[in-house]
Design a protein around this motif. Sequence first.
Motif: not given
Length: 658
Positions: A568-571, A576-579, A627-628, A637-640
């Motif tokens: 799920n992309p949202d999850v 990512v943002r939480e970490f 990445r996979k 969101f990968c920039k985060d």
Amino acid sequence: FQADLSGLSGDIRQLQDQSRSLAVQVDNRRDAEEGLRLFLERIVVPPNLAECICRGEVDELFLECVKDLEEKFAYVQLTEQAIDDPASSDPGFVLSSGIPPSQTAAGKEMIEHLSKLRLKAVERTRSYFLNVMKQLRRPKTHIRMIQTHALLKYEYLVDFLLVSSPTIHIEIRDVYVESMSKTLHTLFRTYHKQLLTLDMRLATRVDLIAVEEGALRDAFSTKVNMRKRGDAFVLGDRAKVLDGTISESGGDKDAAASSLPPINAHLASMNGEKYSYEMIFRSIISHLIDAATNEYIFARQFFKEYGQNDCWEAIFGKTLSLVLEQLENYLFNCHDAIAILLMIKLTHSFKRTVKARRIDKVMEPFLDRVANLFWPRLKMVMDAHVRSIRGANAKKVGGGDIHPHLVSRRYAEFTCSILLILNRGRKNPGESNIEGLATPRVNQNDSSSHRGSAGDMLMNDLDVMLEEMILLLKRLADVHATNIKRNVFMINNLDQIITIFKERRVSGKELNRFSELLVQQRELFVEEELLQTFSKMIAFVQQTEAHMSRISAPRSARGVAAPADVVNPDVVESLVREFASNWKAGIEQINRNVLSYFSNFRNGMEILKQVLTQLLLYYTRFQDVIRKVWRGKPPSFCKDLVSTSVILAEIKKHALAI
């Protein structure tokens, strides 16, 4: 003139014949005089000899007079059967003109006088020895000095009694045996009584590995008395009792200087000194072996007895029974396994000593009986320790704290002490134990044999104790409500045990087993600690990796995985943002937790390093999943995503700060 001259020649020849005849007569008379003189010297008793034997002091002169008397008495008793005896004092009876001395008039007259004088010598000798042996029974008598200067010096008189009056010889022997038996019995009874006042009694009935917490508290306080924590479990300097046990040769000054001296009861009492019982045992047996050696040599030299029925057994029988009785009475209330094992080692050392002194024929059976007293008692004490561990629980021994428990410290100290004692005297790990008891194993695969069922029994008890200790730690850990506290409790106690083993330089099966358990508990703690702060990310990584390994990802027409079908992309974005916002605070919290959980700083640092390393691995796996899934175009969101190099730098910063 010629007639006168021929007459003179005849006179000269006559005078020459007379001269030769007179010369022969003179020589014969001289020979007869010399023979008579020697004969009379052999049988006549000079006044000074009779005076010395009848009224003189029993000293060196008396001894020489008795020797002369015996020579005279033996001479006048020679009969015809001794004429051809080369060992005779007068072969061929030359001095008595071929007549046996016993058949001469002088010999028949003197034999009666010599017999009377002999009886007087026997009487004087008996009185002397009885007076000397009376001194042996007096308190504070230097027995060795009396034996050397008043008995051995006159050992010929004992041989004289044996020949001249066997009944008196038996009387003297019996009086000596009785006197020395009572003296030695009294000495060792008094010495043991004095030494018992110096016994520090390190262990009592309640000094068990898993002791109830109430036994450690003072009567008027709820606090644990620290003085009751480890007295009977730490070997410490007690192993020094095995150093230089006793010199193997009584006259070896260098060996005697290197050996520890027995306890001087009077000085120790004046100085207020206290000793563990193995030191008391060592002092008693050291004195006993020295006394036994002295008596063994003295009895054979003085009484010339070398058979099985010599007087040594009669002298030492009561004393050996006394020592065995005293030891048995003490062991009845002895709960100190370390002391018992040290005394077993001492007994084996004493066996080597008596063998080197060549008195093993009389002393080794006694030492075997001593060893047979120790092993059953050691088994009882070991069983009591095992039962205490098996029956322990949090209610009895106290629980609820995550820090190292007293039981684990006691177990580690006790096991190390036992193994160190058993390992004493080994030159290399692969060598069998010098005492033939039991050899501590160096690693799990060590196949060295343990000679003797007693040694096997002790090693088996240690194996059982090891397993019971692990079960007890698990029972105490189950008291805690959370998994992480259970893990912390196990880690702290296992680390404490391992630390003590390493401090004591003890290796073996026990250390390997606890090290394996510590590795397992550390791995469990790492997972539990990370779940406290990063549980969502960890669960996502584990579930996603499992999902991706079970199924083949659906592919689009271009052969690229569809992200929405896998995750799920949202999850993922929220993770990512939480970490990114919480990872530094999470590391700080982990750092604080580890520092508060573990009492051993070095252990805590190893665990902190392991936790942070595992966190970095989880985050790396999280990035690999992203990445996979998004192989073609990474999502916005990968920039985060936080760079692993940044996390690694933060980890190093914490390490440097610590």
